[in-house]
Design an enzyme around this catalytic site. Structure first.
Site, PDB file in Angstrom:
ATOM      1  CD  GLU A 145      -2.969  -1.046   2.255  1.00 60.63           C
ATOM      2  OE1 GLU A 145      -4.142  -1.132   1.884  1.00 60.63           O
ATOM      3  OE2 GLU A 145      -2.657  -0.893   3.438  1.00 60.63           O
ATOM      4  CB  CYS A 157       2.929   7.439   3.413  1.00 57.00           C
ATOM      5  SG  CYS A 157       3.406   6.249   4.658  1.00 57.00           S
ATOM      6  CB  CYS A 201       7.178  -5.467   9.262  1.00 60.07           C
ATOM      7  SG  CYS A 201       8.511  -4.568  10.100  1.00 60.07           S
ATOM      8  CB  CYS A 255       5.890  -2.374  16.689  1.00 61.05           C
ATOM      9  SG  CYS A 255       7.602  -2.142  16.179  1.00 61.05           S
ATOM     10  CB  CYS A 273       2.630  -1.622  14.089  1.00 64.09           C
ATOM     11  SG  CYS A 273       2.847  -1.522  12.305  1.00 64.09           S
ATOM     12  CB  CYS A 327       0.381   6.201  11.482  1.00 69.40           C
ATOM     13  SG  CYS A 327       0.883   7.793  10.972  1.00 69.40           S
TER      14      CYS A 327
HETATM   15  N1  SAH Z   1       8.933   0.542  10.222  1.00 68.80           N
HETATM   16  C1  SAH Z   1       9.180   1.921  10.277  1.00 68.80           C
HETATM   17  C2  SAH Z   1       8.340   2.739   9.333  1.00 68.80           C
HETATM   18  C3  SAH Z   1       6.865   2.412   9.224  1.00 68.80           C
HETATM   19  S1  SAH Z   1       5.747   2.728  10.524  1.00 68.80           S
HETATM   20  C4  SAH Z   1       9.012   2.423  11.675  1.00 68.80           C
HETATM   21  O1  SAH Z   1       8.527   1.673  12.522  1.00 68.80           O
HETATM   22  O2  SAH Z   1       9.416   3.547  11.939  1.00 68.80           O
HETATM   23  C5  SAH Z   1       5.351   4.475  10.484  1.00 68.80           C
HETATM   24  C6  SAH Z   1       5.009   5.031  11.878  1.00 68.80           C
HETATM   25  O3  SAH Z   1       3.666   4.688  12.287  1.00 68.80           O
HETATM   26  C7  SAH Z   1       5.916   4.479  12.957  1.00 68.80           C
HETATM   27  O4  SAH Z   1       6.298   5.498  13.841  1.00 68.80           O
HETATM   28  C8  SAH Z   1       5.023   3.500  13.644  1.00 68.80           C
HETATM   29  O5  SAH Z   1       5.493   3.207  14.923  1.00 68.80           O
HETATM   30  C9  SAH Z   1       3.694   4.217  13.627  1.00 68.80           C
HETATM   31  N2  SAH Z   1       2.551   3.359  13.901  1.00 68.80           N
HETATM   32  C10 SAH Z   1       2.479   2.012  13.733  1.00 68.80           C
HETATM   33  N3  SAH Z   1       1.252   1.564  14.105  1.00 68.80           N
HETATM   34  C11 SAH Z   1       0.547   2.640  14.498  1.00 68.80           C
HETATM   35  C12 SAH Z   1      -0.803   2.814  14.942  1.00 68.80           C
HETATM   36  N4  SAH Z   1      -1.642   1.791  15.040  1.00 68.80           N
HETATM   37  N5  SAH Z   1      -1.209   4.060  15.242  1.00 68.80           N
HETATM   38  C13 SAH Z   1      -0.373   5.118  15.105  1.00 68.80           C
HETATM   39  N6  SAH Z   1       0.897   5.009  14.657  1.00 68.80           N
HETATM   40  C14 SAH Z   1       1.360   3.787  14.368  1.00 68.80           C
HETATM   41 FE1  SF4 Z   2       7.456  -2.896  11.381  1.00 67.64          FE
HETATM   42 FE2  SF4 Z   2       5.224  -1.659  12.176  1.00 67.64          FE
HETATM   43 FE3  SF4 Z   2       7.267  -1.893  13.871  1.00 67.64          FE
HETATM   44 FE4  SF4 Z   2       7.450  -0.207  11.778  1.00 67.64          FE
HETATM   45  S1  SF4 Z   2       6.025  -0.036  13.500  1.00 67.64           S
HETATM   46  S2  SF4 Z   2       8.996  -1.687  12.483  1.00 67.64           S
HETATM   47  S3  SF4 Z   2       6.267  -1.370  10.220  1.00 67.64           S
HETATM   48  S4  SF4 Z   2       6.059  -3.611  12.999  1.00 67.64           S
END
Ligand code: SAH
Ligand code: SF4
Length: 362
Positions: free
Chosen positions: A93, A106, A113, A117, A120, A342
């Site tokens: 996406e 974006c 991944c 986290c 996420c 995000c």
């Molecule tokens: N993997 C990289 C880039 C992608 S995530 C990273 O983790 O930085 C882009 C941003 O969205 C990151 O800061 C991530 O922690 C945040 N993010 C992930 N899940 C989210 C959610 N459910 N609500 C708000 N932000 C979120």
């Molecule tokens: Fe991967 Fe989501 Fe963690 Fe970014 S925030 S490193 S996309 S699991």
């Protein structure tokens, strides 16, 4: 016969390929490069300054066409989301967020991944594969096609910023990300300035240093917690690259990039990381780093198990940071109605079962 794509080759690779396969001189490679990256041309037939027989030779062997757009959605707030399908059927996406003074794309760096986290959505999808430089660039090219954003008038560009904040951890696919970003920045092509590109990472320290030396983009760190115990839980890669080491890497990054401001992303999770004590500790932790702290209201997804902090708590958190002299904007969720905000991105692509692996072991 499948045609090889020319998208994603560096200029030197393009020159060598065309020279060795078709004996094409380098000034022709330059023309083709400009057709691809300056004008967004998707067919050799329309490269009008090339001789007809050369256009045919190129068409017989290569392609500059786009992947399939398997879904295109537009949010009520103007955010657009594309689901792109590559030749191997894997999908990612890409999201375009228009604002009054800029248009931000974006982009994703991986299908899925390796990291997990807990807040996420992408983290629930195992890594299927790294995107190639071609796949990464195609997201930008498709967006420019759909936004009708090619042509000479740079002042009226719709796409002005690129953020590597989609699916995947860009620093675990560093070589392809680097190659794609160098092509994106090439002055004879799209010519994107490095200050208009932001790479977001969960904190893969060795590549943060490499990125400072080789690309010098804006850096965003997904911090989300100030203490190791909590960050180990929310961003498990913290067990390998703990908070203090990460912040030292940020100090080095700022030094190497003429004090470029680093963005810290902090997702606001109700009752988890949003206390005033957390905010005060955050301010102590980032001391000496030119920084901005983006507070991201948690975007829920089915089964996430977290809720977003209250607006009052987010404001209180922001004011503590602002009083310490840092900017602390609260990110407005965009495109929530189309699951484009995000952390909501995820594709249906799965690893083939026989290769199925469990999530990364640190
Ligand atoms: N993997 C990289 C880039 C992608 S995530 C990273 O983790 O930085 C882009 C941003 O969205 C990151 O800061 C991530 O922690 C945040 N993010 C992930 N899940 C989210 C959610 N459910 N609500 C708000 N932000 C979120
Ligand atoms: Fe991967 Fe989501 Fe963690 Fe970014 S925030 S490193 S996309 S699991």
């Amino acid at each position: 016969m499948t045609h090889t794509t020319l998208i994603g080759l560096s200029f030197d690779e393009l020159k060598t390929e065309l020279q060795s396969a078709l004996n094409i001189p380098s000034y022709r490679a330059q023309q083709i490069w400009e057709w691809i990256y300056r004008f967004g041309q998707t067919s050799f037939d329309n490269m009008t300054n090339l001789p007809k027989n050369l256009r045919q030779d190129l068409t017989d062997r290569y392609t500059v066409s786009r992947p399939l757009i398997s879904m295109e959605q537009c949010s009520l707030d103007g955010t657009q989301k594309w689901l792109l399908q590559f030749e191997d059927k894997n999908e990612v996406e890409t999201v375009f967020i228009p604002e009054s003074d800029r248009g931000t794309l974006c982009i994703s760096s991986q299908v899925g991944c390796t990291l997990t986290c807990t807040f996420c959505h992408t983290g629930t999808q195992t890594l299927v594969r790294n995107l190639t430089a071609s796949d990464i660039l195609h997201q930008i090219l498709v967006a420019k096609d759909r936004l009708n954003d090619w042509g000479p008038v740079t002042e009226s560009r719709k796409l002005t910023n690129v953020v590597l904040m989609g699916m995947g951890e860009p620093l675990y696919n560093y070589d392809n990300v680097k190659k794609a970003m160098l092509i994106l920045m090439d002055q004879n092509g799209i010519g994107f300035g490095k200050r208009r590109i932001t790479l977001s990472t969960s904190g893969i320290i060795p590549f943060i240093d490499q990125c400072a030396d080789e690309l010098g983009l804006n850096l965003a760190i997904s911090l989300h917690a100030v203490r190791n115990d909590l960050r180990n839980e929310l961003v498990p890669i913290n067990k390998k690259y703990p908070v203090t080491d990460l912040l030292n890497a940020c100090r080095r990054y700022a030094e190497k990039t003429q004090n470029r401001r680093i963005t810290f992303e902090y997702v606001m999770l109700n009752g988890i990381n949003d206390s005033t004590a957390d905010a005060k500790e955050l301010v102590q932790l980032i001391k000496g780093i030119p920084a901005k702290i983006n507070l991201i209201p948690f975007n829920p997804w089915p089964g996430s198990g977290y809720t977003c902090s209250t607006p009052e708590n987010i404001k209180k958190f922001a004011s503590i940071i602002e009083n310490a002299g840092y900017m602390s904007p609260i990110r407005t969720p965009r495109g929530q109605d189309i699951l484009a905000a995000c952390g909501q991105l995820k594709s249906e692509s799965q690893r083939p079962v026989k290769h199925k692996v469990t999530k990364a072991i640190y």
